[in-house]
Scaffold this motif. Structure first.
Motif, PDB file in Angstrom:
ATOM      1  N   TYR A  52       1.191   3.968  -1.832  1.00 25.79           N
ATOM      2  CA  TYR A  52       0.308   4.390  -2.648  1.00 25.79           C
ATOM      3  C   TYR A  52       1.152   5.507  -3.398  1.00 25.79           C
ATOM      4  O   TYR A  52       0.825   6.429  -4.490  1.00 25.79           O
ATOM      5  N   ASP A 109       0.628  -1.131  -0.163  1.00 21.41           N
ATOM      6  CA  ASP A 109       0.008   0.171  -0.006  1.00 21.41           C
ATOM      7  C   ASP A 109       1.070   1.350   0.105  1.00 21.41           C
ATOM      8  O   ASP A 109       0.107   2.285   0.916  1.00 21.41           O
ATOM      9  N   HIS A 132      -0.311  -0.438  -5.291  1.00 18.15           N
ATOM     10  CA  HIS A 132      -2.119  -0.198  -4.744  1.00 18.15           C
ATOM     11  C   HIS A 132      -2.390  -1.826  -4.215  1.00 18.15           C
ATOM     12  O   HIS A 132      -1.644  -2.495  -4.177  1.00 18.15           O
ATOM     13  N   ALA A 133      -3.512  -1.105  -3.516  1.00 24.30           N
ATOM     14  CA  ALA A 133      -4.142  -2.614  -2.425  1.00 24.30           C
ATOM     15  C   ALA A 133      -4.400  -3.517  -3.088  1.00 24.30           C
ATOM     16  O   ALA A 133      -5.080  -3.921  -3.993  1.00 24.30           O
ATOM     17  N   ARG A 137      -4.971  -0.164   5.195  1.00 22.99           N
ATOM     18  CA  ARG A 137      -5.827  -0.399   4.070  1.00 22.99           C
ATOM     19  C   ARG A 137      -5.684  -1.738   3.698  1.00 22.99           C
ATOM     20  O   ARG A 137      -6.632  -2.711   3.302  1.00 22.99           O
ATOM     21  N   ALA A 138      -4.462  -2.532   4.798  1.00 21.20           N
ATOM     22  CA  ALA A 138      -4.600  -3.660   4.304  1.00 21.20           C
ATOM     23  C   ALA A 138      -5.485  -4.822   4.997  1.00 21.20           C
ATOM     24  O   ALA A 138      -5.319  -4.533   6.311  1.00 21.20           O
TER      25      ALA A 138
END
Length: 72
Positions: A10, A8, A34-35, A57-58
């Motif tokens: 980004y 992540d 990107h996730a 986010r993961a």
């Protein structure tokens, strides 16, 4: 070989932070910008020994850690 996944990132700045040169000479770093969808996490990351999480986010379901017992 020590395979390392950075998740992540980004913005693309993870390799600018931290003292990455202290890693073993055989370290191979892959940066994921990107996730990775939760249903693909186990397959995508199964070859990595170290997983670095840069964002929250993961999502790692409990089965993810059981499926990849060599990851840290």
């Amino acid at each position: 070989m020590t395979k390392i996944a950075i998740l992540d990132d980004y913005v693309g700045v993870a390799l600018e932070y931290g003292d990455w040169k202290v890693l073993p000479d055989d370290a191979e770093i892959t940066v994921y910008r990107h996730a990775i969808p939760p249903e693909r996490l186990v397959d995508e990351l199964s070859d990595y020994k170290i997983i670095v999480i840069t964002q929250q986010r993961a999502r790692f379901p409990g089965r993810s850690s059981k499926a990849s017992p060599t990851s840290r």
